[in-house]
Design a protein around this motif. Structure first.
Motif, PDB file in Angstrom:
ATOM      1  N   ALA A   1       0.833  -1.204   0.000  1.00  0.00           N
ATOM      2  CA  ALA A   1       0.000   0.000   0.000  1.00  0.00           C
ATOM      3  C   ALA A   1       0.866   1.251   0.000  1.00  0.00           C
ATOM      4  O   ALA A   1       0.589   2.217  -0.724  1.00  0.00           O
ATOM      5  N   ASN A   2       1.931   1.236   0.795  1.00  0.00           N
ATOM      6  CA  ASN A   2       2.834   2.390   0.835  1.00  0.00           C
ATOM      7  C   ASN A   2       3.429   2.664  -0.542  1.00  0.00           C
ATOM      8  O   ASN A   2       3.563   3.824  -0.957  1.00  0.00           O
ATOM      9  N   CYS A   3       3.812   1.608  -1.246  1.00  0.00           N
ATOM     10  CA  CYS A   3       4.379   1.781  -2.587  1.00  0.00           C
ATOM     11  C   CYS A   3       3.368   2.425  -3.526  1.00  0.00           C
ATOM     12  O   CYS A   3       3.712   3.290  -4.348  1.00  0.00           O
ATOM     13  N   ARG A   4       2.114   2.016  -3.416  1.00  0.00           N
ATOM     14  CA  ARG A   4       1.098   2.567  -4.318  1.00  0.00           C
ATOM     15  C   ARG A   4       0.775   4.015  -3.960  1.00  0.00           C
ATOM     16  O   ARG A   4       0.443   4.814  -4.838  1.00  0.00           O
ATOM     17  N   TRP A   5       0.875   4.371  -2.690  1.00  0.00           N
ATOM     18  CA  TRP A   5       0.688   5.761  -2.312  1.00  0.00           C
ATOM     19  C   TRP A   5       1.838   6.627  -2.825  1.00  0.00           C
ATOM     20  O   TRP A   5       1.613   7.705  -3.378  1.00  0.00           O
ATOM     21  N   ILE A   6       3.067   6.167  -2.652  1.00  0.00           N
ATOM     22  CA  ILE A   6       4.203   6.983  -3.062  1.00  0.00           C
ATOM     23  C   ILE A   6       4.236   7.135  -4.581  1.00  0.00           C
ATOM     24  O   ILE A   6       4.770   8.120  -5.110  1.00  0.00           O
TER      25      ILE A   6
ATOM     26  N   ILE B   1       5.974  -2.518  -5.886  1.00  0.00           N
ATOM     27  CA  ILE B   1       7.252  -1.848  -6.128  1.00  0.00           C
ATOM     28  C   ILE B   1       7.381  -1.496  -7.612  1.00  0.00           C
ATOM     29  O   ILE B   1       7.800  -0.382  -7.974  1.00  0.00           O
ATOM     30  N   ASP B   2       6.974  -2.424  -8.467  1.00  0.00           N
ATOM     31  CA  ASP B   2       7.032  -2.173  -9.909  1.00  0.00           C
ATOM     32  C   ASP B   2       6.153  -0.987 -10.283  1.00  0.00           C
ATOM     33  O   ASP B   2       6.518  -0.169 -11.142  1.00  0.00           O
ATOM     34  N   GLU B   3       4.985  -0.890  -9.634  1.00  0.00           N
ATOM     35  CA  GLU B   3       4.080   0.224  -9.918  1.00  0.00           C
ATOM     36  C   GLU B   3       4.718   1.550  -9.527  1.00  0.00           C
ATOM     37  O   GLU B   3       4.647   2.527 -10.280  1.00  0.00           O
ATOM     38  N   ALA B   4       5.341   1.572  -8.354  1.00  0.00           N
ATOM     39  CA  ALA B   4       6.004   2.809  -7.905  1.00  0.00           C
ATOM     40  C   ALA B   4       7.151   3.171  -8.846  1.00  0.00           C
ATOM     41  O   ALA B   4       7.309   4.343  -9.224  1.00  0.00           O
ATOM     42  N   CYS B   5       7.940   2.189  -9.213  1.00  0.00           N
ATOM     43  CA  CYS B   5       9.082   2.464 -10.088  1.00  0.00           C
ATOM     44  C   CYS B   5       8.635   2.925 -11.477  1.00  0.00           C
ATOM     45  O   CYS B   5       9.325   3.708 -12.135  1.00  0.00           O
ATOM     46  N   ALA B   6       7.485   2.446 -11.925  1.00  0.00           N
ATOM     47  CA  ALA B   6       6.969   2.866 -13.231  1.00  0.00           C
ATOM     48  C   ALA B   6       6.506   4.319 -13.214  1.00  0.00           C
ATOM     49  O   ALA B   6       6.577   5.021 -14.225  1.00  0.00           O
TER      50      ALA B   6
END
Length: 311
Positions: A216-221, A301-306
């Motif tokens: 969830a944190n990754c998707r927020w960031i 993580i992949d979503e955040a990096c994208a």
């Protein structure tokens, strides 16, 4: 030679609420007691409560601008080491996980503009309190503040921020070995990303709960367009090559040498030399950790990096 005289600093200690009014409890602490791995540990051991004041009564005096950079992170990913590199610089303070900001922003109700002003006023209290020892402050936020990254960026004058992640198997193996504290008290909202309206079913527990929270944190960031991403594998060199300059910190050979020396020390065991354990963590991770890393955490993580540009 005369003895060194320690300075007593007055800094924010905790937040309490009187109805909808946030009150800041201030505390005094000696300047030789603040350089510990976690800010909260220093406060609990050495600080003494001294005063209380309504946060809304704080008058901004420019000290809030001492916050010149911030680190968001996935936890167990080298963020403490990176912060300690930054904190090794002259007149720079590395503020590690000040949960008082989470206490402020986790209470619903305040409209966005008021929340931004309150963050700025709380930052001002830190800037004023740490003024005897620091001209610049770089903060490592608690990982849960990923969900407030956009508000924090705006409140702090668009001071640069970075997001540090790591191979999720290594992260979850680290948490298997040393579990995160107080996860049993985690509010269910913290397993939900910005686009998820329903609690996962069945309700996650144990390591699965941690994986959902970090995902969830990754998707927020990922929503914070101004935040730049970096990876654990880029440490330690990226600290002095890119992070410090991005945060407006001027480095000469002596300052770079300070960061390099700090990077060679185990961030959690100051008396020990840093030795990489990435391969060991991947090899010893449980089947559960590997499964959660693959199905829950890696996609986030992949979503955040994208979404985030590299530093």
């Amino acid at each position: 030679m005369g003895e060194t005289v320690n300075q007593i600093l007055t800094i924010p200690y905790e937040l309490v609420w009187r109805d909808e009014t946030p009150l800041v409890v201030l505390a005094e602490i000696s300047d030789d007691k603040i350089h510990t791995t976690f800010w909260g540990t220093a406060l609990d051991k050495y600080a003494r409560r001294s005063a209380i004041l309504p946060l809304d009564d704080v008058v901004l005096n420019g000290n809030e601008r001492k916050f010149t950079g911030s680190i968001h992170h996935i936890t167990r990913c080298g963020s403490t080491s990176l912060l300690q590199q930054i904190g090794a610089l002259d007149r720079v303070f590395g503020l590690s996980e000040p949960f008082i900001f989470l206490e402020l922003l986790s209470r619903p109700g305040a409209e966005t503009r008021l929340a931004e002003i309150r963050v700025r006023k709380l930052a001002c209290l830190f800037g004023s309190g740490l003024a005897p020892v620091a001209d610049q402050i770089v903060v490592k936020w608690p990982t849960l503040l990923c969900r407030h990254a956009r508000l924090l960026d705006k409140a702090l004058g668009d001071a640069p921020s970075v997001f540090l992640s790591r191979n999720p198997v290594e992260v979850l193996r680290s948490i298997e070995m040393r579990p995160l504290l107080q996860m049993e008290n985690l509010a269910l909202e913290y397993v939900l990303g910005p686009d998820f309206d329903e609690t996962p079913s069945p309700l996650p527990a144990g390591l699965a709960l941690v994986a959902h929270m970090l995902a969830a944190n990754c998707r927020w960031i990922a929503q914070s367009a101004k935040t730049r991403r970096l990876d654990y594998r880029q440490l330690p060199d990226i600290g002095w090559q890119k992070v410090a300059p991005a945060f407006g910190l001027s480095l000469d050979d002596r300052q770079t040498a300070k960061m390099t020396r700090s990077a060679g020390v185990n961030a959690k065991q100051p008396g020990a030399t840093f030795v990489s354990d990435s391969c060991e963590k991947r090899e010893t991770a449980s089947v559960l950790a590997q499964s959660l890393a693959s199905s829950i955490l890696q996609p986030a993580i992949d979503e955040a990096c994208a979404q985030l540009q590299p530093l």
